[in-house]
Design a protein around this motif. Structure first.
Motif, PDB file in Angstrom:
ATOM      1  N   ALA A 169     -35.884 -20.813   9.607  1.00 33.25           N
ATOM      2  CA  ALA A 169     -35.018 -21.702   8.820  1.00 33.25           C
ATOM      3  C   ALA A 169     -34.080 -22.393   9.804  1.00 33.25           C
ATOM      4  CB  ALA A 169     -34.229 -20.924   7.769  1.00 33.25           C
ATOM      5  N   PRO A 170     -34.425 -23.597  10.286  1.00 38.56           N
ATOM      6  CA  PRO A 170     -33.674 -24.237  11.373  1.00 38.56           C
ATOM      7  C   PRO A 170     -32.194 -24.453  11.084  1.00 38.56           C
ATOM      8  CG  PRO A 170     -35.770 -25.330  11.047  1.00 38.56           C
ATOM      9  CD  PRO A 170     -35.623 -24.354   9.916  1.00 38.56           C
ATOM     10  N   PHE A 171     -31.851 -24.845   9.853  1.00 35.63           N
ATOM     11  CA  PHE A 171     -30.452 -25.088   9.507  1.00 35.63           C
ATOM     12  C   PHE A 171     -30.303 -24.802   8.017  1.00 35.63           C
ATOM     13  CE2 PHE A 171     -26.523 -27.391   8.758  1.00 35.63           C
ATOM     14  CZ  PHE A 171     -25.819 -27.215   9.935  1.00 35.63           C
ATOM     15  N   GLY A 172     -30.315 -23.514   7.661  1.00 40.18           N
ATOM     16  CA  GLY A 172     -30.374 -23.112   6.261  1.00 40.18           C
ATOM     17  C   GLY A 172     -29.224 -23.632   5.425  1.00 40.18           C
ATOM     18  N   LEU A 173     -29.563 -24.120   4.230  1.00 45.62           N
ATOM     19  CA  LEU A 173     -28.570 -24.685   3.318  1.00 45.62           C
ATOM     20  C   LEU A 173     -28.723 -24.068   1.934  1.00 45.62           C
ATOM     21  CD1 LEU A 173     -28.859 -28.364   4.551  1.00 45.62           C
ATOM     22  CD2 LEU A 173     -26.846 -26.907   4.787  1.00 45.62           C
ATOM     23  N   GLY A 174     -28.635 -22.735   1.893  1.00 47.25           N
ATOM     24  CA  GLY A 174     -28.617 -22.027   0.623  1.00 47.25           C
ATOM     25  C   GLY A 174     -29.938 -21.418   0.238  1.00 47.25           C
ATOM     26  N   ALA A 175     -29.865 -20.301  -0.531  1.00 50.13           N
ATOM     27  CA  ALA A 175     -31.071 -19.599  -0.972  1.00 50.13           C
ATOM     28  C   ALA A 175     -30.777 -18.857  -2.266  1.00 50.13           C
ATOM     29  CB  ALA A 175     -31.551 -18.620   0.103  1.00 50.13           C
ATOM     30  N   ALA A 176     -31.837 -18.584  -3.027  1.00 51.46           N
ATOM     31  CA  ALA A 176     -31.751 -17.816  -4.270  1.00 51.46           C
ATOM     32  C   ALA A 176     -32.940 -16.872  -4.326  1.00 51.46           C
ATOM     33  CB  ALA A 176     -31.739 -18.740  -5.489  1.00 51.46           C
ATOM     34  N   TRP A 177     -32.705 -15.629  -4.798  1.00 52.15           N
ATOM     35  CA  TRP A 177     -33.717 -14.572  -4.833  1.00 52.15           C
ATOM     36  C   TRP A 177     -34.135 -14.375  -6.286  1.00 52.15           C
ATOM     37  CZ3 TRP A 177     -33.201 -10.382  -0.636  1.00 52.15           C
ATOM     38  CH2 TRP A 177     -34.299  -9.525  -0.652  1.00 52.15           C
ATOM     39  N   THR A 178     -35.420 -14.577  -6.589  1.00 52.37           N
ATOM     40  CA  THR A 178     -35.889 -14.558  -7.974  1.00 52.37           C
ATOM     41  C   THR A 178     -36.321 -13.155  -8.399  1.00 52.37           C
ATOM     42  OG1 THR A 178     -38.265 -14.887  -7.645  1.00 52.37           O
ATOM     43  CG2 THR A 178     -36.848 -16.833  -7.468  1.00 52.37           C
ATOM     44  N   PRO A 179     -36.405 -12.884  -9.714  1.00 50.34           N
ATOM     45  CA  PRO A 179     -36.905 -11.587 -10.190  1.00 50.34           C
ATOM     46  C   PRO A 179     -38.342 -11.301  -9.776  1.00 50.34           C
ATOM     47  CG  PRO A 179     -35.753 -12.755 -11.948  1.00 50.34           C
ATOM     48  CD  PRO A 179     -35.905 -13.718 -10.824  1.00 50.34           C
ATOM     49  N   GLU A 180     -39.118 -12.341  -9.455  1.00 49.41           N
ATOM     50  CA  GLU A 180     -40.496 -12.159  -8.992  1.00 49.41           C
ATOM     51  C   GLU A 180     -40.568 -11.880  -7.502  1.00 49.41           C
ATOM     52  OE1 GLU A 180     -43.017 -12.030 -11.070  1.00 49.41           O
ATOM     53  OE2 GLU A 180     -41.612 -12.359 -12.734  1.00 49.41           O
ATOM     54  N   ASP A 181     -39.413 -11.613  -6.872  1.00 48.21           N
ATOM     55  CA  ASP A 181     -39.317 -11.281  -5.454  1.00 48.21           C
ATOM     56  C   ASP A 181     -39.741 -12.436  -4.560  1.00 48.21           C
ATOM     57  OD1 ASP A 181     -38.115  -9.181  -4.152  1.00 48.21           O
ATOM     58  OD2 ASP A 181     -40.005  -8.330  -3.441  1.00 48.21           O
ATOM     59  N   LEU A 182     -39.414 -13.649  -5.000  1.00 48.09           N
ATOM     60  CA  LEU A 182     -39.541 -14.832  -4.165  1.00 48.09           C
ATOM     61  C   LEU A 182     -38.152 -15.275  -3.739  1.00 48.09           C
ATOM     62  CD1 LEU A 182     -42.150 -17.064  -6.043  1.00 48.09           C
ATOM     63  CD2 LEU A 182     -42.504 -15.888  -3.866  1.00 48.09           C
ATOM     64  N   ILE A 183     -38.060 -15.842  -2.567  1.00 49.62           N
ATOM     65  CA  ILE A 183     -36.809 -16.448  -2.129  1.00 49.62           C
ATOM     66  C   ILE A 183     -37.025 -17.952  -2.059  1.00 49.62           C
ATOM     67  CG2 ILE A 183     -35.167 -16.685  -0.237  1.00 49.62           C
ATOM     68  CD1 ILE A 183     -35.560 -13.758   0.389  1.00 49.62           C
ATOM     69  N   VAL A 184     -36.213 -18.682  -2.799  1.00 50.65           N
ATOM     70  CA  VAL A 184     -36.215 -20.138  -2.761  1.00 50.65           C
ATOM     71  C   VAL A 184     -35.082 -20.557  -1.833  1.00 50.65           C
ATOM     72  CG1 VAL A 184     -35.924 -22.248  -4.099  1.00 50.65           C
ATOM     73  CG2 VAL A 184     -37.151 -20.300  -5.085  1.00 50.65           C
ATOM     74  N   PHE A 185     -35.363 -21.422  -0.858  1.00 51.97           N
ATOM     75  CA  PHE A 185     -34.328 -21.756   0.120  1.00 51.97           C
ATOM     76  C   PHE A 185     -34.501 -23.181   0.625  1.00 51.97           C
ATOM     77  CE2 PHE A 185     -37.911 -20.468   2.613  1.00 51.97           C
ATOM     78  CZ  PHE A 185     -37.804 -21.093   3.855  1.00 51.97           C
ATOM     79  N   SER A 186     -33.417 -23.696   1.200  1.00 48.44           N
ATOM     80  CA  SER A 186     -33.433 -24.998   1.858  1.00 48.44           C
ATOM     81  C   SER A 186     -33.442 -24.744   3.359  1.00 48.44           C
ATOM     82  CB  SER A 186     -32.197 -25.811   1.470  1.00 48.44           C
ATOM     83  OG  SER A 186     -32.121 -27.007   2.215  1.00 48.44           O
ATOM     84  N   PRO A 187     -34.513 -25.154   4.073  1.00 48.93           N
ATOM     85  CA  PRO A 187     -34.610 -24.804   5.490  1.00 48.93           C
ATOM     86  C   PRO A 187     -33.764 -25.662   6.413  1.00 48.93           C
ATOM     87  CG  PRO A 187     -36.542 -26.036   4.823  1.00 48.93           C
ATOM     88  CD  PRO A 187     -35.726 -25.824   3.574  1.00 48.93           C
ATOM     89  N   ASP A 188     -33.444 -26.913   5.998  1.00 50.23           N
ATOM     90  CA  ASP A 188     -32.707 -27.806   6.880  1.00 50.23           C
ATOM     91  C   ASP A 188     -32.203 -29.002   6.086  1.00 50.23           C
ATOM     92  OD1 ASP A 188     -34.788 -29.879   6.793  1.00 50.23           O
ATOM     93  OD2 ASP A 188     -35.957 -28.527   8.047  1.00 50.23           O
ATOM     94  N   SER A 189     -31.638 -29.967   6.806  1.00 48.82           N
ATOM     95  CA  SER A 189     -30.989 -31.109   6.164  1.00 48.82           C
ATOM     96  C   SER A 189     -31.950 -32.182   5.679  1.00 48.82           C
ATOM     97  CB  SER A 189     -30.005 -31.759   7.152  1.00 48.82           C
ATOM     98  OG  SER A 189     -29.018 -30.859   7.566  1.00 48.82           O
ATOM     99  N   PHE A 190     -33.239 -32.081   5.995  1.00 45.21           N
ATOM    100  CA  PHE A 190     -34.156 -33.179   5.709  1.00 45.21           C
ATOM    101  C   PHE A 190     -35.266 -32.795   4.750  1.00 45.21           C
ATOM    102  CE2 PHE A 190     -33.070 -33.600  10.364  1.00 45.21           C
ATOM    103  CZ  PHE A 190     -32.029 -34.480  10.161  1.00 45.21           C
TER     104      PHE A 190
END
Length: 594
Positions: free
Chosen positions: A137-158
């Motif tokens: 995750a080069p420049f992480g901008l937030g993440a959320a952990w789901t009940p299905e054990d997935l992580i949704v995240f923003s890896p960078d600014s673009f």
């Protein structure tokens, strides 16, 4: 039979009368109206030597509100601390140096976070232990952990949002950039566990951000709120979000995905990281809020001289929301961006001899100034017309701005060739993310792509002789600085080693400067492009501010090459976390006033 009928009618009349009397009594008898629970407030004070980290959002609650995790700055790096709300002390989490923007697993047993040292998304048990790497995750901008054990995240600014198994693996795209979007960030879950809210950046500033949602199952998207970012849902039926540098809330139907009624202010003076559009706040499912505030000087910055040896000194007397300083070729003038309290940005010209400032641009928001080599004109990006496009005008303001280039997607200028023939700019594309383009430096010049790949490339600057260029790219998953030949990038080499962004050529052409997690670095450039560059050395510690486009050049070197002009944040160290219980009225969607 007739007698029985009369008896039944009589009984029915009596019952009807009793019911009517009961209804009247129920309607007329005063009753106690349940009062909302009392709002309770307390503070968590941090040591002066370990204030809250200033990158991203340093706060997160577990779903049930039993635990608060925060990132605090100490001993040169941020690290995580956990506070159980039934205890008096916060507990440090070892092995989390470099951690920022933490988040909890649904059951609260794990804490996810981004690691600035090696640009990775990681997790660690709430009770401690060894961190587990999930993915780059080069420049992480937030993440959320789901009940299905997935992580949704923003890896960078673009990028759009990505999803990855919490146990690790290869990330997959969840959202694609659409229309004039150039970033998706700060995901959060809605109660169904399969709808993700996120912030969509439209033109590069928080004013042009909206809150949208996407279904993990169908991929269907929906716009929820305009001029709103970093939204979180409270079980009370309220959506809490950031707007105009303040925290607000509005009643929200999570089933219909609709906000209704009017928004109410919650925290008017929230601490905000302007480079990532992140407010320092956490929200538990029960509506409990934790946040950090700012004072009136929270965003003020100073322009400082730094030569790598002495303590930085103030370069100009004025203080303001400065960013993107660029020296004129004569070294006596400075073009820079100053942001207003209304979140509009303008390009100004500063006279370094007397410290005076003059406004250059007007209309819309304007940013990223670039001087022409003769010092007569300034190229800049402006969102007048709906999206970032390229304009230029005389540096003395003697003529109005003239459109240089307008494409289908947002564009930012980054450098002029030393002979004045070419302009380099970065374009944000929904599919290829960030691309580098070159165009002849005159109105109507035909722009051509210089680097357009599946990776993001940005921030191209020319060498003093115009035969080489330097730029940044996240090819391979990490941000690095590269150098290449011009006008054809056939041969290139990697300049940075661990990580790098914001390249600037030394005026003498023998070094490339860039920023990394370690600070401002200098890499020697060999005379023969076929030879590898020497090892980079650190010139300045990493203590200077980034701009609203955090990976673009936010410093400059004087034309004589003797010293650097840096942007120093006067933001005071924040050592106090506010916690409020029962702030939102349970079950009604109504919002209390403070």
């Amino acid at each position: 039979m007739a007698g029985k009928a009369w008896i039944l009618w009589g009984i029915g009349g009596i019952l009807a009368g009793l019911l009517a009397a009961g209804a009247a009594w129920w309607l007329l008898t005063p009753r106690e109206v349940p009062t909302p629970p009392r709002v309770l407030r307390f503070l968590i004070d941090l040591p002066l030597e370990a204030p809250l980290a200033q990158r991203g959002n340093p706060l997160a609650f577990s779903r049930d509100g039993a635990y608060l995790v925060f990132a605090a700055q100490g001993s040169g790096a941020s690290r995580l601390f956990v506070r159980s709300l039934d205890e008096f002390e916060s507990r440090p989490l070892p092995n989390t140096d470099g951690a920022y923007s933490p988040f909890f697993s649904p059951d609260g047993s794990w804490i996810g976070y981004f690691d600035a040292r090696d640009a990775k998304l990681k997790k660690i048990l709430r009770t401690g232990g060894e961190p587990v790497t999930i993915c780059p995750a080069p420049f992480g901008l937030g993440a959320a952990w789901t009940p299905e054990d997935l992580i949704v995240f923003s890896p960078d600014s673009f990028s759009g949002l990505m999803k990855v198994p919490a146990g690790g693996g290869a990330p997959e795209p969840l959202t694609n950039l659409e229309d004039q979007e150039f970033t998706h960030r700060w995901p959060a879950l809605l109660p169904d566990g399969e709808t993700v809210m996120f912030t969509a950046g439209m033109a590069g500033t928080p004013v042009h951000a909206r809150t949208a949602s996407v279904s993990l199952r169908s991929g269907m998207r929906r716009i929820l709120l305009e001029n709103a970012s970093q939204a979180r849902y409270a079980d009370s039926g309220s959506l809490v979000f950031l707007r105009d540098n303040a925290l607000a809330a509005i009643p929200f139907d999570s089933g219909r995905l609709e906000a209704y009624g009017s928004a109410a202010g919650l925290v008017p003076d929230l601490a905000i990281d302007q480079s990532s559009w992140a407010g320092s706040y956490a929200l538990a499912g029960n509506g409990m809020i934790a946040y950090a505030t700012r004072d009136s000087n929270h965003y003020l910055r100073s322009l400082v001289w730094a030569d790598g040896h002495a303590v930085p000194t103030r370069a100009v007397v004025s203080r303001g929301l400065f960013s993107y300083p660029r020296f004129a070729p004569d070294g006596q003038r400075l073009a820079l961006v100053i942001q207003s309290e209304e979140n509009r940005s303008e390009v100004w010209i500063a006279n370094l001899a007397n410290g005076s400032f003059s406004l250059l641009t007007s209309g819309g928001s304007n940013t990223m100034p670039v001087w022409t080599p003769d010092g007569e004109r300034v190229v800049f990006a402006s969102d007048r017309g709906g999206q970032w496009s390229l304009f230029w005008m005389p540096a003395d303001g003697s003529a109005p701005a003239e459109l240089l280039h307008r494409g289908e997607h947002p564009q930012l200028p980054t450098g002029c060739s030393p002979d004045g023939r070419y302009l380099a700019f970065t374009e944000f594309h929904p599919s290829t993310r960030a691309d580098i383009w070159i165009m002849p430096l005159h109105p109507g010049g035909r722009a051509e792509p210089f680097l357009r790949t599946g990776a993001a490339e940005w921030g191209l600057v020319f060498s003093p002789d115009g035969r080489q260029v330097a730029y940044a790219s996240d090819e391979g998953g990490l941000n690095h600085v590269y150098a290449a030949g011009f006008p054809r990038p056939a041969s290139r080499w990697q300049v940075s080693t661990a990580e790098g962004t914001e390249p600037v050529w030394a005026p003498a052409g023998h070094e490339i400067y860039f920023r990394s997690i370690r600070g401002l670095m200098a890499a020697p450039i060999p005379g023969n492009p076929e030879d590898p560059p020497g090892p980079a050395r650190r010139i300045l510690r990493d203590q200077y501010a980034k701009g609203a486009f955090p990976l673009f050049q936010n410093y400059d070197i004087s034309p004589d090459g003797n010293r650097f002009l840096m942007v120093f944040s006067d933001r005071p160290a924040n050592t106090r976390i506010h916690v409020e219980l029962n702030r939102l009225i349970s079950g009604t969607g109504a919002i209390t006033s403070k």
